[in-house]
Design a protein around this motif. Sequence first.
Motif, mmCIF file in Angstrom:
data_model
loop_
_atom_site.group_PDB
_atom_site.id
_atom_site.type_symbol
_atom_site.label_atom_id
_atom_site.label_comp_id
_atom_site.label_asym_id
_atom_site.label_seq_id
_atom_site.Cartn_x
_atom_site.Cartn_y
_atom_site.Cartn_z
ATOM 1 N N SER A 42 0.714 -1.247 0.204
ATOM 2 C CA SER A 42 0.108 -0.044 -0.112
ATOM 3 C C SER A 42 0.676 1.297 0.164
ATOM 4 C CB SER A 42 -1.038 0.053 1.249
ATOM 5 O OG SER A 42 -1.512 -1.137 1.242
ATOM 6 N N ALA A 54 2.301 1.646 -3.464
ATOM 7 C CA ALA A 54 1.094 2.241 -4.249
ATOM 8 C C ALA A 54 1.036 3.923 -4.057
ATOM 9 C CB ALA A 54 -0.041 1.429 -4.209
ATOM 10 N N ARG A 85 1.791 6.653 -6.755
ATOM 11 C CA ARG A 85 0.823 7.954 -7.190
ATOM 12 C C ARG A 85 1.296 9.229 -6.778
ATOM 13 N NH1 ARG A 85 -4.829 6.888 -3.933
ATOM 14 N NH2 ARG A 85 -4.611 5.051 -5.396
ATOM 15 N N GLY A 107 1.292 2.714 -10.095
ATOM 16 C CA GLY A 107 0.610 2.860 -8.483
ATOM 17 C C GLY A 107 -0.535 2.300 -8.317
ATOM 18 N N GLU A 108 -1.506 2.379 -9.413
ATOM 19 C CA GLU A 108 -2.826 1.944 -9.332
ATOM 20 C C GLU A 108 -2.861 0.318 -9.415
ATOM 21 O OE1 GLU A 108 -4.895 4.165 -8.389
ATOM 22 O OE2 GLU A 108 -3.292 5.476 -8.600
ATOM 23 N N ILE A 167 -0.351 -1.566 -8.237
ATOM 24 C CA ILE A 167 0.015 -2.068 -6.975
ATOM 25 C C ILE A 167 -0.825 -1.746 -5.956
ATOM 26 C CG2 ILE A 167 1.865 -1.622 -5.177
ATOM 27 C CD1 ILE A 167 3.972 -0.659 -7.482
ATOM 28 N N GLY A 168 -1.715 -0.916 -6.038
ATOM 29 C CA GLY A 168 -2.800 -0.699 -5.175
ATOM 30 C C GLY A 168 -3.939 -1.640 -5.265
ATOM 31 N N VAL A 191 -5.611 4.262 -0.502
ATOM 32 C CA VAL A 191 -5.470 3.624 -1.806
ATOM 33 C C VAL A 191 -6.793 3.610 -2.469
ATOM 34 C CG1 VAL A 191 -5.192 1.605 -3.101
ATOM 35 C CG2 VAL A 191 -3.610 2.380 -1.307
#
Length: 331
Positions: free
Chosen positions: A36, A39, A43, A56-57, A59-60, A111
């Motif tokens: 988190s 992510a 971002r 990032g999205e 990984i989130g 997230v």
Amino acid sequence: MQVPSMTPAFPAVPAAGGASIRNLPVNLFGAVMGLSGLALAWRLAHHSLGAPALVGEAIGAFAFGVFALVSLGYVAKLAKHPGAVHAEFHHPVAGNFFGTIVISLLLLSAVAAPYSEAAGRAIWTAGVLATFALSYVVVSRLLRGQVDASHAVPAWLIPGVATLDIAVTGAHMPMAWAPELNLLAVAVGGVLALVLFALIVNRLVHQSPLAPLMTPSLMILVAPFAVGFLAYANIVGSVDRFSGLLFYFALFMFAVIAPKVFRPSVTFSSAWWAISFPMAALVNAALKYAEFRDSLALDILAVVLLGALTVVLAVLAVRTVRIALNGKLFT
């Protein structure tokens, strides 16, 4: 240089013989914290440095999947072996890792927030309630007295850092009561972090080194200052010289601790996920501080730290899947 092999200075949580869900460690939620945090770092890098938003999205989303999977496993452990969960919660060291659950909730709320404000608010509120409850329990235990000084290990910081994470993830919550609650969280988390940090350093200086399997948890010593930077910056609404002091001390602690942690002689286990969130907090702090200072050198530092964190978590994820598949995670 080899890490000395030592017997832990505290009782272990009783484990079942052979592979069993009973042995699923609560510290595995540290993976959710790290992912988190990664992510959120990507971002932030998208907004400040133009990094691809998709990274990032993605990984989130993966962090949410890991949280669901680990939660299912731990609920199964609770249903089948409630005594094991009770023993883990009341263990003088392992019990602090229940803070990884509440921190995971707080981070996942951040997230989720861009996709659903209502979901983000609900997850954050649940995380806040659980965090304050855990902090109350942990501090109450300590104030009973007669605590063995050898139990003062970096994991003690997790409940305090969890309280700071309320302000890290809740700065933009629209509820009228959120600003005062964030201030309360920083007051509790900040003082707890400083007091416990002093106790832990005293134990590390004057007593035997940590057992080899606990070596990765040394990285938790970075967290109060990196998370403190983020919480303070959110509370005051800007980055100032005091927050800069917090960031640079976090960076210094990382430079001191990294050579002690990243050694091939330290056996891999789920305990390695203890390094993930402190590093992620440092990366987020570095990105935010670099954006404030508008410095090329700080931009490069932030990018290097982000790249290192991404590689480290990828390696941890692969190795965790490997020990899950061969059963070692449950032994």
